[in-house]
Every structure is written in C-alpha cells, then in structure tokens.
Design an enzyme around this catalytic site. Structure first.
Site, PDB file in Angstrom:
ATOM      1  CG  ASP A  92       2.691  -9.458 -13.870  1.00 51.96           C
ATOM      2  OD1 ASP A  92       2.457 -10.489 -13.230  1.00 51.96           O
ATOM      3  OD2 ASP A  92       3.504  -8.619 -13.486  1.00 51.96           O
ATOM      4  N   GLY A 102       5.049   0.784 -22.418  1.00 49.52           N
ATOM      5  CA  GLY A 102       6.080  -0.197 -22.773  1.00 49.52           C
ATOM      6  C   GLY A 102       5.874  -0.875 -24.114  1.00 49.52           C
ATOM      7  CD  GLU A 158       0.216  -4.578 -22.168  1.00 48.56           C
ATOM      8  OE1 GLU A 158       1.053  -3.831 -22.696  1.00 48.56           O
ATOM      9  OE2 GLU A 158      -0.465  -4.273 -21.169  1.00 48.56           O
TER      10      GLU A 158
END
Ligand code: PRP
Length: 180
Positions: free
Chosen positions: A98, A39, A94
């Site tokens: 989370d 991602g 990044e």
C-alpha cells in the site's frame, strides 16, 4: 458488499503462475520464505503448495502507531520468528503493498542480516498510494485505490475468510495498515 474485485479462480491462476516463476528462478536452491503476519498467511499457504518444493519458513509481524485511519509512518517490527536468514536466499511474502512503509521496513531489517539474496513476492499493489520507492520482484495484481478485504485481508479482523478479494467501498477508500 460488492462483487468480487478478483475472483478466487483468478487468484488461483495467478498464484500458480507466480509459483512457476519462482521454481524457474530458484531451481533447487534452498529458499527461506518470510511471511508478514497476519493477512499474508493465506497467500503464503497457497503459494507454498503451488511451489511443491521444500522451503523453510519465518514470520514477521508489523504494527503502525499513530492516530486516525492513516498510517503514522512509524512501523514497528517483531522479528522473533524471522528464522535464520544470513547467507540464505530469502523471499518475503506479503498480501498488499500500500504505502510501502511495512515492506520497506521489513526489507531493511532482513538486508541488515546479510542474506544471500532478498526478493519480495506480493499479491496486491496499490500504485496510487505508494510513499516509498519499493517494488515487488513478483507481483500478483495491481489494483486501484480501494479498501479491499478477503483472501486474508481484513477490516477490523473481519472478512479474512472470504475466498475472493472484494472492495469494501468506493475508489478513494484507501489505507490498509491497521493502527495499533
Ligand atoms: C496490512 C497489509 C500489509 C500492510 C500494507 O497489514 O497486510 O502488511 O498493511 O500497508 P503499507 O504498505 O501501507 O505499509 P495490517 O496492518 O492490516 O495487518 P494484518 O496483515 O495483520 O491484517
């Protein structure tokens, strides 16, 4: 799908601000960026263009193992494309912090290879979900406990192409790490 949580213009402005801080902090020093697949490649490309200076690039992939939708806590890294980090300024890029398990593992692996410096640049952080004490040195946005997609973030490999960051569900739909 809901309205954008963070519209593309706001992402662009924040990326430019982060790039400016990085230019101030690193000057002309050689800089090795380590992008956590997959991602974060979207964020990394925009950040590198905004930086407008040479960098070298490495990549790490991470996967969690376990049943269900929550992370098992065990993160396995593939470091084959990390690049040379010993004695160099390393910046990990990044998309989302989370639980923190992924970044903690990546940080530990790179620290063990004796970089000259090691910092973390993260686009999004969900403070409510953090399980390990890890902080971004450069942070884009803090968000609530929502499952978010777009700008590289996926749900079952979908929605990465969206230019805005959107929430898929209500507050409380949380965990991001996909199970392997
Ligand atoms: C997501 C995200 C981070 C990680 C964050 O990766 O890109 O790498 O989870 O979660 P944590 O802080 O709880 O460890 P994902 O597994 O969705 O992989 P992807 O980037 O390849 O989509």
């Amino acid at each position: 799908m809901e309205e954008p949580l963070i519209p593309r213009e706001e992402i662009g402005r924040r990326v430019a601000e982060l790039a400016q801080r990085l230019r101030e902090d690193y000057g002309e020093e050689p800089l090795h960026l380590v992008v956590i697949l997959k991602g974060a490649i979207f964020f990394a490309v925009d950040l590198i263009r905004a930086l407008g200076r040479p960098v070298t690039l490495g990549f790490v992939s991470a996967a969690s193992y376990g049943a269900g939708t929550e992370s098992s806590g065990e993160v396995k890294l593939n470091l084959e494309a990390l690049g040379a980090v010993e004695g160099r300024h390393v910046l990990v890029v990044e998309d989302i912090l989370d639980t923190g398990l992924t970044l903690a593992k990546v940080k530990e692996a790179i620290a063990a290879r004796a970089p000259r410096s090691l910092r973390l640049c993260v686009l999004l952080e969900k403070p409510a979900r953090k399980q390990v004490p890890i902080e971004a040195d450069y942070l884009g946005f803090q968000i609530g406990d929502r499952f978010v997609v777009g700008y590289g973030l996926d749900h079952a490999e979908r929605h990465r192409e969206l230019p805005d960051i959107r929430a898929l569900g209500p507050e409380g739909r949380s965990g991001h790490r996909a199970e392997a």
